[in-house]
Structure formats: structure tokens, C-alpha cells
Design a protein around this motif. Structure first.
Motif, PDB file in Angstrom:
ATOM      1  N   THR A  41      33.431  42.395  46.610  1.00 40.77           N
ATOM      2  CA  THR A  41      34.201  43.551  46.144  1.00 40.77           C
ATOM      3  C   THR A  41      33.715  44.842  46.802  1.00 40.77           C
ATOM      4  OG1 THR A  41      34.524  42.428  44.014  1.00 40.77           O
ATOM      5  CG2 THR A  41      34.995  44.769  44.071  1.00 40.77           C
ATOM      6  N   GLU A  75      32.611  43.264  38.047  1.00 39.14           N
ATOM      7  CA  GLU A  75      32.808  42.897  39.456  1.00 39.14           C
ATOM      8  C   GLU A  75      32.656  44.085  40.390  1.00 39.14           C
ATOM      9  OE1 GLU A  75      35.232  42.501  37.184  1.00 39.14           O
ATOM     10  OE2 GLU A  75      35.624  40.334  36.928  1.00 39.14           O
ATOM     11  N   MET A 130      41.060  34.933  47.215  1.00 42.50           N
ATOM     12  CA  MET A 130      41.121  35.258  45.788  1.00 42.50           C
ATOM     13  C   MET A 130      40.652  36.692  45.548  1.00 42.50           C
ATOM     14  SD  MET A 130      39.068  33.479  42.632  1.00 42.50           S
ATOM     15  CE  MET A 130      37.504  34.192  43.168  1.00 42.50           C
ATOM     16  N   ILE A 131      39.555  37.075  46.218  1.00 46.65           N
ATOM     17  CA  ILE A 131      39.051  38.441  46.080  1.00 46.65           C
ATOM     18  C   ILE A 131      40.065  39.439  46.639  1.00 46.65           C
ATOM     19  CG2 ILE A 131      37.212  40.052  46.727  1.00 46.65           C
ATOM     20  CD1 ILE A 131      36.269  37.913  44.776  1.00 46.65           C
ATOM     21  N   GLN A 132      40.669  39.107  47.777  1.00 45.34           N
ATOM     22  CA  GLN A 132      41.698  39.978  48.361  1.00 45.34           C
ATOM     23  C   GLN A 132      42.833  40.221  47.379  1.00 45.34           C
ATOM     24  OE1 GLN A 132      42.651  37.595  51.815  1.00 45.34           O
ATOM     25  NE2 GLN A 132      41.675  39.033  53.222  1.00 45.34           N
ATOM     26  N   LYS A 133      43.246  39.182  46.720  1.00 40.08           N
ATOM     27  CA  LYS A 133      44.412  39.261  45.827  1.00 40.08           C
ATOM     28  C   LYS A 133      44.118  40.035  44.553  1.00 40.08           C
ATOM     29  CE  LYS A 133      47.836  36.326  43.515  1.00 40.08           C
ATOM     30  NZ  LYS A 133      48.295  34.921  43.276  1.00 40.08           N
ATOM     31  N   HIS A 134      42.930  39.842  44.002  1.00 36.69           N
ATOM     32  CA  HIS A 134      42.658  40.376  42.670  1.00 36.69           C
ATOM     33  C   HIS A 134      41.722  41.580  42.620  1.00 36.69           C
ATOM     34  CE1 HIS A 134      44.746  37.037  40.740  1.00 36.69           C
ATOM     35  NE2 HIS A 134      44.092  36.203  41.529  1.00 36.69           N
ATOM     36  N   LEU A 135      40.816  41.723  43.599  1.00 38.55           N
ATOM     37  CA  LEU A 135      39.774  42.736  43.471  1.00 38.55           C
ATOM     38  C   LEU A 135      39.640  43.678  44.657  1.00 38.55           C
ATOM     39  CD1 LEU A 135      36.989  40.430  41.949  1.00 38.55           C
ATOM     40  CD2 LEU A 135      38.226  42.236  40.731  1.00 38.55           C
ATOM     41  N   ASN A 136      39.849  43.179  45.871  1.00 42.08           N
ATOM     42  CA  ASN A 136      39.548  43.991  47.052  1.00 42.08           C
ATOM     43  C   ASN A 136      40.485  43.621  48.200  1.00 42.08           C
ATOM     44  OD1 ASN A 136      38.437  45.482  49.110  1.00 42.08           O
ATOM     45  ND2 ASN A 136      36.481  44.393  49.176  1.00 42.08           N
TER      46      ASN A 136
END
Length: 305
Positions: free
Chosen positions: A185, A147, A213-219
């Protein structure tokens, strides 16, 4: 019955809708010529995304990039869509033998080795897509840090002396696969084009859910900073209603500028150009330049953090 010898007075032309439109365009051109923008000096990274197709996503990505370059910004467009339409519009080579963003993601080729300069401007760069990118979704599955491949490549590129960019615009496919996740990301800001037509907000909740979802887990720095209304036809009540609805839901994010339906915007890619180069005095080009000025003038340094 005797016909009148009277002909329409010249003043009637100047009161017509066409004359008013011409006068409005002239005034906007003059305003753009007079405008000065101050670049922040930092690199703003946008991903242009909408999971609904046909909304002018790639068109918006390349024309915003070209408009930003026209007002003095140094811009890199990263073409993450296997169709390669952004590469075509920017006039850069992207045949099967061309070193491309596929090589960066899969083979860890440095981004600097594949970036090309668009013939439109020395300040407009492109990391092209090729047909090989169509298989990248599957190949990325087995990659380490799959990712974060694009984020790392972009970070390394910007660390090289002389490679400063004011903007990075990432054009991704209309689906939430690993290519789009890489774009999210790598970016800090999301630019969403929304067409002024029926079902304009269709799929938007899914896109916003993906961003969360991206904010929470990746960026955690990723946020929707900009929404641009496209394909606007001011003659229809529907377009006005859609614009009002979008503005009511996203008051702070929607740009004041709207992009009109434009034959010139549609024609430009077939000549390997953006509308800024193809017909810079057209209504579509003026609108994209106005949107670019608005984007530059928006301070999003702390927004969403």
C-alpha cells in the motif's frame, strides 16, 4: 618415454575462462566508473517481495539500496521483516530496546524518530526491525486504517524539510500478511527477485494475484516494474533456461543485469555489511551496481498508472 620440456605458453592463460572472466570484470568496473546517472528528483518507493523463500529477497533489498547510495542517491530501507536481516546487513542497531518500525506501525511514533544512518554511507538510511514486529500482524488487526499505517508514516516523513529521498526500499516478509499489505500500500513499484533455479516461477502467479488485489482495493498505482534474476550460474544450462523463460514471460520488467552466485554476497551480512562495502570490486557488487544504474535509468513515472 621422454617427457616434453615444453611448458604452457603464457598466451594459454590469457585464453582461459578465468582470464576472460577477470578481463570482463575489469571492463565492467571501468564502465561503472565512467557512468553518470541523473536522478529524477521524485521519490520512488519499491517493495521487494517474493512469497517464495530463499530467493535473495533481503540480500537484493540491501545491496540494491547500497548500490543506489553509491551512485549518489539518498535511500531509505524500511525493514518490515521481523527477522531483521536487512537491519543487520546495514549495520544498524535493532535489539529489543531499539525504537523501530514496530513503534511506527503500532504506536504511531513518527518515522523520523526511528530512522538510523547506516555506517556505510550518509546517504543510506534504515528504519530497523526488532523482535517486537513478530507480533505486529496480530496487533494491527484492531488498528484504524491498518493497511495504510506505513503509507501515512512515510508521507509524513517526506513532508519534513530536509527529508527528501530518491528511493525507499521496503523489505517485507515472505508471506501476504498485514505487514506485506502495508508495504504494498505504501509503494508504487514492486521489485521481484527470482532465483535462476528449478521452480523459479513457483508462487509467482500468487504474488501477481496479490498485487492485482492491492491495485483494485488499496493502491491503484502499484505495479510490478522490476524483476531481477539472482543466484545465476552461467556454467549451467538450467540457469540459462530459467533466465530465458522469465524473460519470455516478463519482457519489459526483467533487468538486463543478472546477479551471479557469489561467496562475497553470502559472506557480507555476517560482517554487518552489504557486499558493496564488504568487497566493492567483487562480481556480486559489480552486478548490483549495474542493476542500480539500470533501475535509475528506467522511467516508470507513467507505467502502470
Amino acid at each position: 618415454m621422454k617427457q616434453s620440456d615444453e611448458t604452457p605458453s603464457s598466451s594459454s592463460f590469457f585464453d582461459s575462462p578465468i582470464a576472460r572472466e577477470i578481463a570482463d570484470l575489469s571492463a565492467r568496473r571501468r564502465a561503472l566508473e565512467a557512468v553518470t546517472v541523473e536522478l529524477s528528483g521524485r521519490t520512488r518507493v519499491f517493495t521487494v517481495s517474493n512469497q517464495k523463500g530463499g530467493v535473495g529477497k533481503t540480500t537484493t533489498a540491501v545491496n540494491i539500496a547500497a548500490a543506489l547510495a553509491s551512485i549518489g542517491a539518498r535511500v531509505l530501507v524500511i525493514d518490515l521483516d521481523p527477522q531483521g536481516n536487512a537491519s543487520t546487513a546495514l549495520g544498524v542497531a535493532h535489539n529489543a530496546e531499539t525504537a523501530s518500525i514496530y513503534d511506527v506501525l503500532i504506536n504511531e511514533v513518527p518515522l523520523a524518530e526511528i530512522v538510523q544512518t547506516s555506517p556505510e554511507s550518509e546517504s543510506l538510511l534504515c528504519a530497523p526491525s526488532t523482535i517486537h514486529l513478530a507480533g505486529a500482524e496480530i496487533e494491527l488487526v484492531s488498528q484504524v486504517a491498518r493497511e495504510h499505517r506505513l503509507r501515512g508514516a512515510l508521507r509524513d516523513y517526506l513532508a519534513i524539510d530536509g527529508n527528501h529521498l530518491d528511493f525507499v526500499i521496503i523489505d517485507c516478509p515472505p508471506s501476504l500478511g498485514l505487514l506485506t499489505i502495508n508495504a504494498f500500500t505504501a509503494a508504487d513499484e514492486v521489485l521481484i527477485p527470482i532465483q535462476c533455479e528449478y521452480y523459479a516461477l513457483e508462487g509467482l502467479s500468487q504474488l501477481l494475484g496479490s498485487v492485482q488485489m492491492i491495485q483494485k482495493h488499496l493502491n491503484p498505482t502499484l505495479h510490478v516494474s522490476t524483476i531481477l534474476l539472482t543466484m545465476y550460474d552461467g556454467r549451467t544450462r538450467l540457469a540459462q533456461q530459467v533466465a530465458d523463460e522469465v524473460r519470455s514471460h516478463f519482457t519489459d520488467e526483467v533487468l538486463s543485469t543478472v546477479i551471479p552466485r557469489s561467496v562475497r554476497v553470502s559472506e557480507a551480512p555476517s560482517f554487518g555489511q552489504t557486499v558493496i562495502a564488504y568487497d566493492g570490486q567483487s562480481a556480486g557488487a559489480i552486478a548490483y551496481r549495474e542493476a542500480a544504474v539500470e533501475i535509475v535509468n528506467r522511467d516508470t513515472t507513467t507505467k502502470g498508472s
